[in-house]
Design a protein around this motif. Structure first.
Motif, PDB file in Angstrom:
ATOM      1  N   LEU A  99       0.866  -1.170   0.000  1.00 54.45           N
ATOM      2  CA  LEU A  99       0.000   0.000   0.000  1.00 54.45           C
ATOM      3  C   LEU A  99       0.909   1.229   0.000  1.00 54.45           C
ATOM      4  N   GLN A 100       1.002   1.871  -1.152  1.00 59.96           N
ATOM      5  CA  GLN A 100       1.765   3.106  -1.267  1.00 59.96           C
ATOM      6  C   GLN A 100       0.866   4.256  -0.868  1.00 59.96           C
ATOM      7  N   MET A 101       1.297   5.021   0.115  1.00 60.83           N
ATOM      8  CA  MET A 101       0.474   6.110   0.646  1.00 60.83           C
ATOM      9  C   MET A 101       1.209   7.434   0.443  1.00 60.83           C
ATOM     10  N   ASN A 102       0.629   8.284  -0.367  1.00 54.32           N
ATOM     11  CA  ASN A 102       1.203   9.603  -0.656  1.00 54.32           C
ATOM     12  C   ASN A 102       0.293  10.700  -0.132  1.00 54.32           C
ATOM     13  N   SER A 103       0.837  11.894  -0.037  1.00 50.87           N
ATOM     14  CA  SER A 103       0.064  13.058   0.418  1.00 50.87           C
ATOM     15  C   SER A 103      -0.690  12.751   1.695  1.00 50.87           C
ATOM     16  N   LEU A 104       0.007  12.177   2.639  1.00 51.17           N
ATOM     17  CA  LEU A 104      -0.633  11.748   3.880  1.00 51.17           C
ATOM     18  C   LEU A 104      -1.174  12.925   4.676  1.00 51.17           C
ATOM     19  N   LYS A 105      -2.289  12.671   5.344  1.00 56.62           N
ATOM     20  CA  LYS A 105      -2.964  13.678   6.161  1.00 56.62           C
ATOM     21  C   LYS A 105      -3.042  13.170   7.601  1.00 56.62           C
ATOM     22  N   PRO A 106      -3.173  14.064   8.551  1.00 60.90           N
ATOM     23  CA  PRO A 106      -3.315  13.613   9.946  1.00 60.90           C
ATOM     24  C   PRO A 106      -4.479  12.642  10.134  1.00 60.90           C
ATOM     25  N   GLU A 107      -5.535  12.804   9.366  1.00 59.40           N
ATOM     26  CA  GLU A 107      -6.679  11.898   9.495  1.00 59.40           C
ATOM     27  C   GLU A 107      -6.404  10.505   8.965  1.00 59.40           C
ATOM     28  N   ASP A 108      -5.247  10.285   8.347  1.00 59.70           N
ATOM     29  CA  ASP A 108      -4.847   8.946   7.934  1.00 59.70           C
ATOM     30  C   ASP A 108      -4.218   8.161   9.085  1.00 59.70           C
ATOM     31  N   THR A 109      -4.005   8.815  10.204  1.00 61.10           N
ATOM     32  CA  THR A 109      -3.418   8.145  11.361  1.00 61.10           C
ATOM     33  C   THR A 109      -4.308   7.003  11.831  1.00 61.10           C
ATOM     34  N   ALA A 110      -3.735   5.813  11.903  1.00 68.71           N
ATOM     35  CA  ALA A 110      -4.497   4.617  12.270  1.00 68.71           C
ATOM     36  C   ALA A 110      -3.557   3.422  12.309  1.00 68.71           C
ATOM     37  N   VAL A 111      -4.065   2.324  12.816  1.00 65.38           N
ATOM     38  CA  VAL A 111      -3.412   1.034  12.628  1.00 65.38           C
ATOM     39  C   VAL A 111      -3.937   0.454  11.315  1.00 65.38           C
ATOM     40  N   TYR A 112      -3.003   0.067  10.456  1.00 74.02           N
ATOM     41  CA  TYR A 112      -3.361  -0.460   9.143  1.00 74.02           C
ATOM     42  C   TYR A 112      -3.214  -1.980   9.140  1.00 74.02           C
ATOM     43  N   TYR A 113      -4.235  -2.641   8.614  1.00 76.07           N
ATOM     44  CA  TYR A 113      -4.275  -4.101   8.572  1.00 76.07           C
ATOM     45  C   TYR A 113      -4.406  -4.579   7.130  1.00 76.07           C
ATOM     46  N   CYS A 114      -3.706  -5.655   6.808  1.00 75.40           N
ATOM     47  CA  CYS A 114      -3.988  -6.314   5.545  1.00 75.40           C
ATOM     48  C   CYS A 114      -4.822  -7.559   5.836  1.00 75.40           C
ATOM     49  N   ALA A 115      -5.563  -7.986   4.823  1.00 74.14           N
ATOM     50  CA  ALA A 115      -6.471  -9.111   4.988  1.00 74.14           C
ATOM     51  C   ALA A 115      -6.623  -9.835   3.666  1.00 74.14           C
ATOM     52  N   ALA A 116      -6.920 -11.131   3.768  1.00 78.05           N
ATOM     53  CA  ALA A 116      -7.083 -11.971   2.587  1.00 78.05           C
ATOM     54  C   ALA A 116      -8.502 -12.530   2.532  1.00 78.05           C
ATOM     55  N   ARG A 117      -9.015 -12.674   1.339  1.00 75.88           N
ATOM     56  CA  ARG A 117     -10.355 -13.232   1.162  1.00 75.88           C
ATOM     57  C   ARG A 117     -10.412 -13.972  -0.167  1.00 75.88           C
ATOM     58  N   GLY A 118     -11.373 -14.870  -0.244  1.00 76.00           N
ATOM     59  CA  GLY A 118     -11.707 -15.502  -1.513  1.00 76.00           C
ATOM     60  C   GLY A 118     -10.582 -16.321  -2.108  1.00 76.00           C
ATOM     61  N   ARG A 119     -10.848 -16.984  -3.157  1.00 70.58           N
ATOM     62  CA  ARG A 119      -9.839 -17.747  -3.872  1.00 70.58           C
ATOM     63  C   ARG A 119     -10.051 -17.472  -5.359  1.00 70.58           C
ATOM     64  N   ARG A 120      -9.015 -16.930  -5.975  1.00 72.58           N
ATOM     65  CA  ARG A 120      -9.032 -16.706  -7.423  1.00 72.58           C
ATOM     66  C   ARG A 120     -10.266 -15.897  -7.854  1.00 72.58           C
ATOM     67  N   THR A 121     -10.483 -14.798  -7.161  1.00 73.19           N
ATOM     68  CA  THR A 121     -11.599 -13.947  -7.519  1.00 73.19           C
ATOM     69  C   THR A 121     -11.120 -12.607  -8.056  1.00 73.19           C
ATOM     70  N   ASP A 122     -11.811 -12.128  -9.092  1.00 70.01           N
ATOM     71  CA  ASP A 122     -11.511 -10.817  -9.659  1.00 70.01           C
ATOM     72  C   ASP A 122     -12.456  -9.744  -9.137  1.00 70.01           C
ATOM     73  N   ILE A 123     -13.312 -10.115  -8.210  1.00 70.12           N
ATOM     74  CA  ILE A 123     -14.249  -9.153  -7.645  1.00 70.12           C
ATOM     75  C   ILE A 123     -13.519  -8.247  -6.672  1.00 70.12           C
ATOM     76  N   VAL A 124     -13.708  -6.938  -6.822  1.00 70.03           N
ATOM     77  CA  VAL A 124     -13.136  -5.969  -5.899  1.00 70.03           C
ATOM     78  C   VAL A 124     -14.249  -5.069  -5.380  1.00 70.03           C
ATOM     79  N   GLY A 125     -13.892  -4.190  -4.463  1.00 69.35           N
ATOM     80  CA  GLY A 125     -14.911  -3.355  -3.829  1.00 69.35           C
ATOM     81  C   GLY A 125     -15.613  -4.079  -2.695  1.00 69.35           C
ATOM     82  N   ILE A 126     -14.962  -5.098  -2.142  1.00 66.60           N
ATOM     83  CA  ILE A 126     -15.512  -5.813  -0.991  1.00 66.60           C
ATOM     84  C   ILE A 126     -15.054  -5.075   0.263  1.00 66.60           C
ATOM     85  N   THR A 127     -15.928  -4.252   0.798  1.00 71.42           N
ATOM     86  CA  THR A 127     -15.541  -3.327   1.858  1.00 71.42           C
ATOM     87  C   THR A 127     -15.886  -3.809   3.257  1.00 71.42           C
ATOM     88  N   THR A 128     -16.542  -4.939   3.365  1.00 70.27           N
ATOM     89  CA  THR A 128     -16.972  -5.459   4.667  1.00 70.27           C
ATOM     90  C   THR A 128     -15.892  -6.345   5.262  1.00 70.27           C
TER      91      THR A 128
END
Length: 127
Positions: free
Chosen positions: A81-110
């Motif tokens: 995750l390349q993060m540019n032009s960072l703002k104070p409101e970007d302050t957080a703990v960032y997590y990566c997560a894996a889902r699905g198998r061999r799926t091209d579906i994106v926009g899974i926000t839950t």
């Protein structure tokens, strides 16, 4: 089972950049769609971006669109995750997560759609 480990967080001034990495062990992540989430103190975990299993499709939250870029290198078993032009409101703990198998579906926000999670890396943006 997939074990995920994030790295690359730290303290940066507003306007600066950071690149987060998420490396998998135990099983290759090349067959999984991947996402990044973040959680600020006192707030719920929120979706940041996700990427399809082969990397051809990406999706971003409105709050980071145009500033953050998600990418993956399956040969290195790593998502970025390349993060540019960072703002104070970007302050957080960032997590990566894996889902699905061999799926091209994106926009899974839950977050409940993601089966495996890392422990997180702290990003702090000072004003």
């Amino acid at each position: 089972q997939v074990q995920l480990v994030e790295s690359g967080g730290g303290l940066v001034q507003a306007g600066g950049s950071l690149r987060l990495s998420c490396k998998a062990s135990g099983r290759t992540l090349s067959s999984y769609a991947m996402g990044w989430f973040r959680q600020a103190p006192g707030k719920e975990r929120e979706f940041v971006a996700d990427i399809s299993w082969r990397g051809g499709k990406t999706y971003y939250s409105d709050s980071v669109k145009g500033r953050f870029t998600i990418s993956r290198d399956n040969a290195k078993n790593t998502v970025y995750l390349q993060m540019n032009s960072l703002k104070p409101e970007d302050t957080a703990v960032y997590y990566c997560a894996a889902r699905g198998r061999r799926t091209d579906i994106v926009g899974i926000t839950t977050s409940g759609e993601y089966a495996y999670w890392g422990q997180g890396t702290q990003v702090t943006v000072s004003s």
